[in-house]
Design a protein around this motif. Structure first.
Motif, PDB file in Angstrom:
ATOM      1  N   LEU A  52     -10.690 117.226-142.810  1.00 32.89           N
ATOM      2  CA  LEU A  52     -10.597 117.719-141.443  1.00 32.89           C
ATOM      3  C   LEU A  52      -9.127 117.730-141.027  1.00 32.89           C
ATOM      4  CD1 LEU A  52     -12.216 118.539-138.863  1.00 32.89           C
ATOM      5  CD2 LEU A  52     -12.053 116.144-138.170  1.00 32.89           C
ATOM      6  N   LEU A  53      -8.615 118.930-140.702  1.00 35.98           N
ATOM      7  CA  LEU A  53      -7.232 119.059-140.235  1.00 35.98           C
ATOM      8  C   LEU A  53      -7.248 118.937-138.716  1.00 35.98           C
ATOM      9  CD1 LEU A  53      -6.170 122.113-142.429  1.00 35.98           C
ATOM     10  CD2 LEU A  53      -5.678 119.692-142.855  1.00 35.98           C
ATOM     11  N   GLN A  54      -6.623 117.889-138.222  1.00 34.51           N
ATOM     12  CA  GLN A  54      -6.682 117.580-136.800  1.00 34.51           C
ATOM     13  C   GLN A  54      -5.316 117.848-136.176  1.00 34.51           C
ATOM     14  OE1 GLN A  54      -8.755 113.486-136.792  1.00 34.51           O
ATOM     15  NE2 GLN A  54      -8.348 113.917-138.944  1.00 34.51           N
ATOM     16  N   THR A  55      -5.239 118.913-135.375  1.00 31.57           N
ATOM     17  CA  THR A  55      -3.951 119.292-134.802  1.00 31.57           C
ATOM     18  C   THR A  55      -3.913 118.902-133.336  1.00 31.57           C
ATOM     19  OG1 THR A  55      -3.721 121.079-136.378  1.00 31.57           O
ATOM     20  CG2 THR A  55      -2.391 121.231-134.375  1.00 31.57           C
ATOM     21  N   ARG A  56      -2.814 118.271-132.952  1.00 32.65           N
ATOM     22  CA  ARG A  56      -2.701 117.788-131.576  1.00 32.65           C
ATOM     23  C   ARG A  56      -1.258 117.849-131.102  1.00 32.65           C
ATOM     24  NH1 ARG A  56      -0.988 112.455-130.491  1.00 32.65           N
ATOM     25  NH2 ARG A  56      -2.371 112.452-128.722  1.00 32.65           N
ATOM     26  N   PRO A  57      -1.076 117.945-129.786  1.00 22.32           N
ATOM     27  CA  PRO A  57       0.284 117.876-129.258  1.00 22.32           C
ATOM     28  C   PRO A  57       0.771 116.435-129.216  1.00 22.32           C
ATOM     29  CG  PRO A  57      -1.280 118.273-127.474  1.00 22.32           C
ATOM     30  CD  PRO A  57      -2.071 118.181-128.738  1.00 22.32           C
ATOM     31  N   ALA A  58       2.077 116.233-129.388  1.00 17.78           N
ATOM     32  CA  ALA A  58       2.686 114.915-129.201  1.00 17.78           C
ATOM     33  C   ALA A  58       4.005 115.121-128.472  1.00 17.78           C
ATOM     34  CB  ALA A  58       2.900 114.223-130.530  1.00 17.78           C
ATOM     35  N   PHE A  59       4.639 114.051-128.116  1.00 16.06           N
ATOM     36  CA  PHE A  59       5.883 114.113-127.350  1.00 16.06           C
ATOM     37  C   PHE A  59       5.729 115.063-126.164  1.00 16.06           C
ATOM     38  CE2 PHE A  59       7.312 112.528-131.453  1.00 16.06           C
ATOM     39  CZ  PHE A  59       8.177 111.509-131.083  1.00 16.06           C
ATOM     40  N   GLY A  60       4.730 114.807-125.347  1.00 16.19           N
ATOM     41  CA  GLY A  60       4.548 115.577-124.130  1.00 16.19           C
ATOM     42  C   GLY A  60       4.311 117.053-124.367  1.00 16.19           C
ATOM     43  N   GLY A  61       3.738 117.399-125.514  1.00 16.25           N
ATOM     44  CA  GLY A  61       3.419 118.798-125.796  1.00 16.25           C
ATOM     45  C   GLY A  61       4.588 119.576-126.368  1.00 16.25           C
ATOM     46  N   ASN A  62       5.720 118.905-126.584  1.00 10.32           N
ATOM     47  CA  ASN A  62       6.878 119.601-127.150  1.00 10.32           C
ATOM     48  C   ASN A  62       6.739 119.817-128.650  1.00 10.32           C
ATOM     49  OD1 ASN A  62       8.566 119.965-124.844  1.00 10.32           O
ATOM     50  ND2 ASN A  62       8.788 117.751-124.806  1.00 10.32           N
ATOM     51  N   ILE A  63       5.840 119.056-129.257  1.00  6.15           N
ATOM     52  CA  ILE A  63       5.664 119.120-130.708  1.00  6.15           C
ATOM     53  C   ILE A  63       4.177 119.137-131.016  1.00  6.15           C
ATOM     54  CG2 ILE A  63       5.915 117.703-132.808  1.00  6.15           C
ATOM     55  CD1 ILE A  63       8.479 116.641-131.473  1.00  6.15           C
ATOM     56  N   MET A  64       3.798 119.877-132.053  1.00  5.53           N
ATOM     57  CA  MET A  64       2.422 119.833-132.526  1.00  5.53           C
ATOM     58  C   MET A  64       2.415 119.103-133.868  1.00  5.53           C
ATOM     59  SD  MET A  64       0.908 121.527-130.144  1.00  5.53           S
ATOM     60  CE  MET A  64      -0.728 121.725-130.827  1.00  5.53           C
ATOM     61  N   ALA A  65       1.391 118.314-134.114  1.00  4.00           N
ATOM     62  CA  ALA A  65       1.300 117.609-135.391  1.00  4.00           C
ATOM     63  C   ALA A  65      -0.097 117.793-135.952  1.00  4.00           C
ATOM     64  CB  ALA A  65       1.588 116.126-135.198  1.00  4.00           C
TER      65      ALA A  65
END
Lengths: 264, 397
Positions: B200-213
């Motif tokens: 399962l590839l789980q994509t989420r924003p980090a650093f206040g939405g400035n980065i996606m991981a």
């Protein structure tokens, strides 16, 4: 009443950007701060201690040696003691291993009645470490607390913020409570506090100081892995209307009507 | 122990890794990258290195037999028997994931006096619904709920478990993940199955939405993720859809807790809350005072939306904190977001950037809010808002 506050040092994320051409991070001059939500946790801990008229507030953080700065900032606010969990073996921890390590640090403190932390850190935004620590310690939790009242030293009444209101929950102590901004207004450090912070001794514990299984620490103990980091899709440029109010509003309404009707 | 290493004779000192580092943990010493003590082994520097000079070695051990885990689960959320919309949305995406994996889709429903609420989950795509109906579960309390979900996971071994990223979901599921010893990824905005390994590839924003991981959970099961409301799309409910409701009886000890639910107090300041709203009309410092929030309410009422606010307005005491959008408030993603008299400091933008359409109204043409706006009006909110409300109300009366 002995309170432990878990804090995290974070980059001031509002300044972190991805360079869209090289897909790398621009973080020149990004300062490190105490996670803003943890500032409310520190304040609440100080108020609980002051209300009880006795006891101590201990701040604890897991991270590299640089976190020393954040811990001293907490001491300047009036915290009695600071503990840093720092070891190469902790590097790469996800929320599972972080919760595991912090719980081991808290257990070593032995005497604690309440554990406070911010509802989430602004870099990761997961909100998972507070509940994770509670689970490892086998104690109850209340997340998103907007009000905390210590009833009689053995229980607390807490208002948990929900999307459409709040729950009032009564928990025995010790418990973990994670707080939102609404709970209080943090104080500023005093001059005396700043002097104390300069001289304060920060307790540093490594993995050998904790009762932990080495295999559960850091990257090795972390179930999750980051496989890709990238910039979010850029928003296309917008349409800006300038001029007489009647005209600009009319132009906007013409754009919004099909959207509101669900046609676009 | 895992380690990271710079192969010195491959490193050309280009500095790409320094830029890629999320934690300022790499520096150049004599033209060679040196990894400092504050490295978190996140691996963000490995791919940007064009010379394969950085190697991350992760020692891992198989902790569970991955093949024993099958099926996709959605942990449903209900209050007083009413199922939260996010549960149906997760079933929508869960259905696709389950079909890709060739596995069944199940829902878990906990509560008291649930009646036939489980049927709704089947209508929205579940093949099976595991229901735990017990008086101890009448109100949400962390420990009994977490113990019950963990017990069911231990019994049935699902491969993927999805939960709504609501206040309740985000309290409940981290405890479950610790108990079943697996990874959990918060607030995913995309969930996909990787072609090669079926992860399962789980994509989420980090650093206040400035980065996606993108995050994976390679060696532990289930793979667990939360997703916020209105990110995924529910299927059209089909009442005729067939499925099985299984009543689970769990040991009473699992429900033991000393946490006492006292009461739920509904927020009376708003009829529509911002976390759920399709349309949000937010105001900031430019409104000048609490008396002018009536202008926002006028527009919100005309469109059936909710009223939001910037931190400045909340800190000034003009509107309660529960309305605050932004870094220290709520993250919202409505279909339509109006920012009125909000300059658009980055702390506010990170809370509303995922809105589908953003409308900005501000008298300052250089306000940063216009940079993220889909549509903008440069003008005085006190003139623009009443006119806009009147015209839109006329369209929809």
């Amino acid at each position: 009443m002995n309170v432990v506050v878990l804090i995290k040092q974070v980059p001031d994320t509002t300044d972190v950007r991805i360079d869209r051409e090289t897909n790398t991070l621009i973080r020149e001059g990004v300062p490190s701060i105490i996670n803003p939500f943890d500032m409310y946790a520190i304040e609440e801990a100080l108020r609980v201690r002051e209300g009880a008229g006795e006891g101590t507030v201990t701040v604890m953080s897991m991270g590299p040696p640089q976190v020393d700065v954040a811990l001293r900032e907490a001491i300047a606010l009036g915290v009695d003691r600071a503990v840093l969990l720092s070891d190469r073996a902790f590097a790469g921890s996800d929320t599972w291993s972080t919760s595991y390590t912090l719980a081991a640090g808290i257990r070593k403190l032995e005497d604690y009645d309440l554990i406070l932390c911010g509802k989430q850190a602004i870099d990761g935004d997961t909100g998972q470490v507070g509940p994770g620590v509670a689970q490892f310690l086998g104690v109850p939790q209340v997340t998103y607390a907007r009000k905390l009242t210590i009833d009689d030293g053995s229980s607390a009444t807490v208002e948990r913020m929900l999307e459409d209101g709040y729950d009032v929950v009564k928990v025995p102590l010790p418990s973990v409570v994670t707080v939102v901004k609404d709970i209080n207004e943090p104080r500023l450090p005093s001059l005396k506090g700043k002097m104390k912070a300069k001289k304060a001794e920060i307790t540093v514990w490594g993995s050998d100081d904790l009762d932990v299984d080495q295999e559960e620490l850091g990257l090795d103990g972390s179930p999750t892995r980051v496989v890709r980091v990238f910039a979010p899709e850029a928003r296309p440029g917008g349409t800006i209307f300038e001029g007489e109010v009647e005209d600009t509003v009319e132009s906007l309404v013409r754009e919004l009507v099909p959207i509101l009707k669900g046609d676009i | 122990m895992s380690s990271i290493e710079v192969i010195e004779n491959l490193c050309v000192g280009c500095g790409l890794c320094v830029k890629a580092c999320l934690y300022d943990a790499i520096e150049m010493v004599d033209g060679v990258a040196v990894i400092k003590d504050n490295c978190t082994l996140c691996g963000a520097c490995v791919e940007p290195c064009k010379f394969d000079a950085i190697i991350l070695r992760k020692s891992h051990r198989e902790t569970v037999s991955l093949d024993d885990f099958k099926g996709v689960w959605v942990v449903a959320e209900q209050r007083a028997g009413e199922i939260h919309g996010v549960s149906f949305e997760l079933l929508g995406r869960g259905r696709e994931l389950a079909d890709t994996r060739g596995a069944p889709l199940a829902a878990v429903l906990l509560g008291s006096n649930l009646g036939d609420a489980g049927r709704q989950l089947i209508a929205h795509g579940a093949d099976v619904v595991y229901v735990v109906d017990d008086p101890a579960l009448e109100h949400y309390r962390d420990e009994p709920y977490a113990n019950a979900v963990a017990a069911l996971i231990d019994k049935y071994k699902p491969e993927i478990v999805l939960t709504g990223g609501t206040s309740v979901g985000r309290s409940l599921i981290p405890r479950v993940a610790i108990q079943v010893r697996t990874g959990l990824t918060a607030d995913c905005t995309a969930l996909d199955i990787d072609d090669q390994e079926g992860l399962l590839l789980q994509t989420r924003p980090a650093f206040g939405g400035n980065i996606m991981a993108t995050i994976i959970c390679p060696n532990h099961r289930p793979q667990m993720a939360t997703v916020r409301h209105k990110v995924m799309t529910a299927l059209e409910p089909d009442p005729a859809r067939e499925g099985e409701v299984i009543e689970e009886k769990l040991a009473a000890e699992l429900f033991e807790t000393s946490t006492e639910f006292v009461e739920f107090v509904k927020d009376e300041t708003s009829t529509v809350n911002i976390a759920e709203a399709d349309i949000i009309v937010s105001g900031g410092r430019g409104l000048g005072g609490p008396e002018n929030f009536g202008l926002l309410e006028g527009l919100a009422n005309a469109l059936g939306g909710a009223v939001g606010a910037s931190r400045a307005a909340v800190d000034a005491g003009w509107i309660p904190y529960s309305h605050q959008v932004g870094q220290t408030g709520k993250t919202v993603q409505p279909n339509l977001y109006f920012a009125c008299g909000i300059s658009g400091a980055v702390q506010h933008r990170v809370g509303m950037l995922s809105s589908r359409i953003i409308v900005a109204i501000n008298k300052d043409p250089d306000a940063p809010i216009f940079k993220v706006a889909t549509y903008g009006i440069v003008g005085d909110v006190f003139e623009v808002l009443p006119t806009l409300t009147k015209k839109l109300a006329a369209e929809f009366s």
